[in-house]
Design a protein around this motif. Sequence first.
Motif, mmCIF file in Angstrom:
data_model
loop_
_atom_site.group_PDB
_atom_site.id
_atom_site.type_symbol
_atom_site.label_atom_id
_atom_site.label_comp_id
_atom_site.label_asym_id
_atom_site.label_seq_id
_atom_site.Cartn_x
_atom_site.Cartn_y
_atom_site.Cartn_z
ATOM 1 N N GLU A 1 61.935 107.532 11.971
ATOM 2 C CA GLU A 1 61.107 106.380 11.605
ATOM 3 C C GLU A 1 60.296 106.653 10.336
ATOM 4 O OE1 GLU A 1 60.929 103.278 12.952
ATOM 5 O OE2 GLU A 1 62.635 103.881 14.187
ATOM 6 N N TYR A 2 59.773 107.862 10.228
ATOM 7 C CA TYR A 2 58.985 108.230 9.049
ATOM 8 C C TYR A 2 59.853 108.194 7.799
ATOM 9 C CZ TYR A 2 56.273 111.046 5.786
ATOM 10 O OH TYR A 2 55.599 111.499 4.688
ATOM 11 N N GLU B 1 61.946 102.695 2.674
ATOM 12 C CA GLU B 1 61.554 101.302 2.436
ATOM 13 C C GLU B 1 60.458 101.214 1.381
ATOM 14 O OE1 GLU B 1 60.403 99.768 6.244
ATOM 15 O OE2 GLU B 1 62.461 99.781 7.009
ATOM 16 N N LYS B 2 59.537 102.161 1.430
ATOM 17 C CA LYS B 2 58.406 102.131 0.497
ATOM 18 C C LYS B 2 58.805 102.545 -0.917
ATOM 19 C CE LYS B 2 53.651 103.637 0.000
ATOM 20 N NZ LYS B 2 52.514 104.296 0.628
#
Length: 87
Positions: free
Chosen positions: A74-75, A81-82
Amino acid sequence: MKDKLTLSIERTLILRAKRFSKTTRKSISKIVEDHLEELTQRKKTRANKKELHPLLKKLAGVIPGKKDMNIKEEYHKHLEEKYGNKK
Protein backbone atom coordinates in the motif's frame (compact mmCIF):
# COMPACT_ATOMS: atom_id res chain seq x y z
CA MET A 1 42.38 4.82 6.27
CA LYS A 2 40.79 7.45 8.44
CA ASP A 3 40.46 11.12 7.47
CA LYS A 4 39.51 14.12 9.54
CA LEU A 5 36.20 15.90 9.09
CA THR A 6 35.23 19.28 10.49
CA LEU A 7 31.56 19.85 11.32
CA SER A 8 29.62 22.92 12.37
CA ILE A 9 27.06 21.88 14.97
CA GLU A 10 24.92 23.82 17.42
CA ARG A 11 26.64 24.23 20.80
CA THR A 12 23.74 22.65 22.73
CA LEU A 13 23.88 19.56 20.52
CA ILE A 14 27.63 19.31 21.07
CA LEU A 15 27.09 19.38 24.83
CA ARG A 16 24.43 16.66 24.60
CA ALA A 17 26.73 14.62 22.35
CA LYS A 18 29.55 14.91 24.88
CA ARG A 19 27.28 13.69 27.67
CA PHE A 20 26.08 10.82 25.49
CA SER A 21 29.68 10.01 24.58
CA LYS A 22 30.61 9.85 28.24
CA THR A 23 27.71 7.60 29.22
CA THR A 24 28.23 5.20 26.30
CA ARG A 25 32.01 5.30 26.57
CA LYS A 26 32.30 5.93 22.83
CA SER A 27 34.08 8.83 21.20
CA ILE A 28 31.93 11.34 19.35
CA SER A 29 33.82 10.40 16.19
CA LYS A 30 32.85 6.75 16.67
CA ILE A 31 29.20 7.67 17.36
CA VAL A 32 29.03 9.79 14.20
CA GLU A 33 30.84 7.15 12.16
CA ASP A 34 28.47 4.40 13.37
CA HIS A 35 25.42 6.55 12.68
CA LEU A 36 26.55 7.48 9.17
CA GLU A 37 27.36 3.84 8.44
CA GLU A 38 23.90 2.80 9.60
CA LEU A 39 22.19 5.54 7.60
CA THR A 40 23.99 4.78 4.37
CA GLN A 41 23.61 1.01 4.69
CA ARG A 42 19.94 1.25 5.67
CA LYS A 43 19.15 3.46 2.69
CA LYS A 44 20.99 1.13 0.30
CA THR A 45 19.27 -1.94 1.78
CA ARG A 46 15.82 -0.34 1.63
CA ALA A 47 16.38 0.75 -1.97
CA ASN A 48 17.38 -2.77 -2.99
CA LYS A 49 14.59 -4.52 -1.10
CA LYS A 50 12.00 -1.72 -1.22
CA GLU A 51 11.78 -1.90 2.57
CA LEU A 52 9.88 0.56 4.69
CA HIS A 53 11.71 3.14 6.76
CA PRO A 54 12.00 1.94 10.40
CA LEU A 55 9.75 4.79 11.57
CA LEU A 56 7.03 3.68 9.17
CA LYS A 57 7.39 0.12 10.44
CA LYS A 58 6.83 1.37 14.00
CA LEU A 59 3.73 3.29 12.94
CA ALA A 60 2.26 0.37 11.01
CA GLY A 61 -0.91 -0.77 12.71
CA VAL A 62 -1.39 2.40 14.77
CA ILE A 63 -4.29 3.54 12.62
CA PRO A 64 -7.04 0.96 12.18
CA GLY A 65 -7.29 -0.36 8.65
CA LYS A 66 -8.10 -3.48 6.71
CA LYS A 67 -6.88 -6.63 8.45
CA ASP A 68 -5.57 -8.16 5.22
CA MET A 69 -3.80 -4.97 4.06
CA ASN A 70 -0.20 -5.36 2.93
CA ILE A 71 1.31 -2.19 4.40
CA LYS A 72 4.46 -2.34 2.28
CA GLU A 73 2.45 -2.78 -0.91
CA GLU A 74 0.00 0.00 0.00
CA TYR A 75 2.83 2.39 0.84
CA HIS A 76 4.58 1.77 -2.51
CA LYS A 77 1.26 2.16 -4.33
CA HIS A 78 0.78 5.51 -2.57
CA LEU A 79 4.28 6.66 -3.59
CA GLU A 80 3.69 5.65 -7.21
CA GLU A 81 0.39 7.56 -7.27
CA LYS A 82 2.00 10.60 -5.69
CA TYR A 83 5.28 10.73 -7.60
CA GLY A 84 4.78 8.36 -10.52
CA ASN A 85 7.07 5.48 -11.31
CA LYS A 86 10.53 7.13 -11.54
CA LYS A 87 12.87 4.19 -12.09
